[in-house]
Design an enzyme around this catalytic site. Structure first.
Site, PDB file in Angstrom:
ATOM      1  N   TYR A  23     119.631  -0.126  55.890  1.00  0.00           N
ATOM      2  CA  TYR A  23     118.912   0.267  54.679  1.00  0.00           C
ATOM      3  C   TYR A  23     119.132  -0.762  53.563  1.00  0.00           C
ATOM      4  O   TYR A  23     118.222  -1.067  52.804  1.00  0.00           O
ATOM      5  CB  TYR A  23     119.388   1.654  54.231  1.00  0.00           C
ATOM      6  CG  TYR A  23     118.869   2.076  52.881  1.00  0.00           C
ATOM      7  CD1 TYR A  23     117.546   2.481  52.722  1.00  0.00           C
ATOM      8  CD2 TYR A  23     119.699   2.076  51.761  1.00  0.00           C
ATOM      9  CE1 TYR A  23     117.059   2.865  51.471  1.00  0.00           C
ATOM     10  CE2 TYR A  23     119.217   2.458  50.515  1.00  0.00           C
ATOM     11  CZ  TYR A  23     117.909   2.846  50.374  1.00  0.00           C
ATOM     12  OH  TYR A  23     117.430   3.218  49.150  1.00  0.00           O
ATOM     13  N   GLU A  24     120.350  -1.294  53.492  1.00  0.00           N
ATOM     14  CA  GLU A  24     120.687  -2.270  52.458  1.00  0.00           C
ATOM     15  C   GLU A  24     120.317  -3.698  52.858  1.00  0.00           C
ATOM     16  O   GLU A  24     120.715  -4.652  52.188  1.00  0.00           O
ATOM     17  CB  GLU A  24     122.169  -2.167  52.099  1.00  0.00           C
ATOM     18  CG  GLU A  24     122.499  -0.855  51.416  1.00  0.00           C
ATOM     19  CD  GLU A  24     123.959  -0.730  51.003  1.00  0.00           C
ATOM     20  OE1 GLU A  24     124.803  -1.568  51.415  1.00  0.00           O
ATOM     21  OE2 GLU A  24     124.258   0.221  50.253  1.00  0.00           O
ATOM     22  N   GLU A  82     133.692   3.811  48.931  1.00  0.00           N
ATOM     23  CA  GLU A  82     133.171   2.599  49.567  1.00  0.00           C
ATOM     24  C   GLU A  82     131.747   2.799  50.054  1.00  0.00           C
ATOM     25  O   GLU A  82     130.893   1.941  49.839  1.00  0.00           O
ATOM     26  CB  GLU A  82     134.080   2.190  50.728  1.00  0.00           C
ATOM     27  CG  GLU A  82     133.630   0.950  51.465  1.00  0.00           C
ATOM     28  CD  GLU A  82     133.667  -0.327  50.617  1.00  0.00           C
ATOM     29  OE1 GLU A  82     132.935  -1.264  50.979  1.00  0.00           O
ATOM     30  OE2 GLU A  82     134.401  -0.395  49.618  1.00  0.00           O
ATOM     31  N   VAL A  86     123.512   9.456  53.505  1.00  0.00           N
ATOM     32  CA  VAL A  86     122.891  10.656  54.067  1.00  0.00           C
ATOM     33  C   VAL A  86     121.669  10.178  54.847  1.00  0.00           C
ATOM     34  O   VAL A  86     120.868   9.391  54.333  1.00  0.00           O
ATOM     35  CB  VAL A  86     122.490  11.667  52.973  1.00  0.00           C
ATOM     36  CG1 VAL A  86     121.738  12.843  53.569  1.00  0.00           C
ATOM     37  CG2 VAL A  86     123.731  12.141  52.211  1.00  0.00           C
ATOM     38  N   GLY A  92     117.711  15.016  50.094  1.00  0.00           N
ATOM     39  CA  GLY A  92     117.097  16.065  49.289  1.00  0.00           C
ATOM     40  C   GLY A  92     117.657  17.444  49.602  1.00  0.00           C
ATOM     41  O   GLY A  92     117.295  18.418  48.956  1.00  0.00           O
ATOM     42  N   GLY A  94     120.890  18.256  49.361  1.00  0.00           N
ATOM     43  CA  GLY A  94     122.113  18.504  48.618  1.00  0.00           C
ATOM     44  C   GLY A  94     123.373  17.940  49.265  1.00  0.00           C
ATOM     45  O   GLY A  94     124.470  18.131  48.744  1.00  0.00           O
ATOM     46  N   GLY A  96     124.404  14.703  49.686  1.00  0.00           N
ATOM     47  CA  GLY A  96     125.031  13.652  48.889  1.00  0.00           C
ATOM     48  C   GLY A  96     125.789  14.231  47.705  1.00  0.00           C
ATOM     49  O   GLY A  96     126.917  13.838  47.418  1.00  0.00           O
ATOM     50  N   ASN A 123     118.589  -0.483  44.155  1.00  0.00           N
ATOM     51  CA  ASN A 123     118.555   0.847  44.774  1.00  0.00           C
ATOM     52  C   ASN A 123     118.286   1.933  43.723  1.00  0.00           C
ATOM     53  O   ASN A 123     119.142   2.761  43.417  1.00  0.00           O
ATOM     54  CB  ASN A 123     119.865   1.104  45.518  1.00  0.00           C
ATOM     55  CG  ASN A 123     119.779   2.289  46.440  1.00  0.00           C
ATOM     56  OD1 ASN A 123     118.863   3.104  46.344  1.00  0.00           O
ATOM     57  ND2 ASN A 123     120.751   2.397  47.320  1.00  0.00           N
ATOM     58  N   TYR A 130     122.683   9.169  40.932  1.00  0.00           N
ATOM     59  CA  TYR A 130     124.023   9.126  40.329  1.00  0.00           C
ATOM     60  C   TYR A 130     123.970   9.438  38.835  1.00  0.00           C
ATOM     61  O   TYR A 130     124.817  10.171  38.315  1.00  0.00           O
ATOM     62  CB  TYR A 130     124.663   7.754  40.556  1.00  0.00           C
ATOM     63  CG  TYR A 130     124.888   7.415  42.010  1.00  0.00           C
ATOM     64  CD1 TYR A 130     125.310   8.368  42.931  1.00  0.00           C
ATOM     65  CD2 TYR A 130     124.675   6.124  42.476  1.00  0.00           C
ATOM     66  CE1 TYR A 130     125.516   8.055  44.257  1.00  0.00           C
ATOM     67  CE2 TYR A 130     124.882   5.792  43.809  1.00  0.00           C
ATOM     68  CZ  TYR A 130     125.299   6.774  44.694  1.00  0.00           C
ATOM     69  OH  TYR A 130     125.512   6.444  46.008  1.00  0.00           O
TER      70      TYR A 130
END
Length: 157
Positions: A23-24, A82, A86, A92, A94, A96, A123, A130
């Site tokens: 993903y990153e 670190e 999910v 979506g 909950g 995370g 991101n 967050y």
């Protein structure tokens, strides 16, 4: 449900680490093996800890991998997160937030005064998530890192 990871979770944690790296856009940078994770999490001297998020059927859908840091200014430990991941199909739901809530609970219970992590600047979905929890970016700090040849060169006697 959130629970502490057990040794049998290492393969799924490893798979999700690879999913996160993909993903990153950095899967090519993953060197960690299941054995590396097993030793780090459950070896003779654990260096890190992990929690697993499960869906209603008990299937792992996310994880948080963290370790202790220390603030010389506050004089107490904190948690450095670190990795938080999910699986896309479970986002979506909950999970995370539940993982972060568990780490915050550990901080409060143990008297740790910080829960910190890094997020890639691009991101936006994660940054917004967050911020919705009350986290604030530490814009006055820039992370520096030594790896590979630069680390070896500096570490030579």
């Amino acid at each position: 449900m959130i629970r502490a990871a057990v040794p049998a979770d290492v393969p799924v944690i490893h798979a999700m680490v690879r999913d996160l790296a993909e993903y990153e856009k950095a899967l090519h940078e993953v060197r960690a093996t299941e054995e590396h994770l097993r030793e780090a999490l459950f070896g003779e001297r654990p260096a890190a800890y992990a929690h697993i998020a499960e869906d209603e059927s008990g299937e792992p859908v996310g994880f948080a991998l963290w370790f202790l840091n220390f603030s010389t200014w506050r004089g107490v430990h904190g948690i450095y997160l670190e990795d938080l991941y999910v699986r896309p199909e479970a986002r979506g739901g909950g999970h995370g937030k539940a993982l972060l809530r568990e780490l915050a609970r550990i901080c409060v219970e143990r008297g740790y005064e910080r829960l910190e992590w890094s997020v890639l600047n691009w991101n936006t979905p994660s940054i917004n998530f967050y911020k919705s929890l009350g986290a604030r970016p530490q814009d006055e700090w820039t992370v520096h890192r030594l790896t590979d040849e630069a680390l070896a060169e500096l570490g030579r006697p």
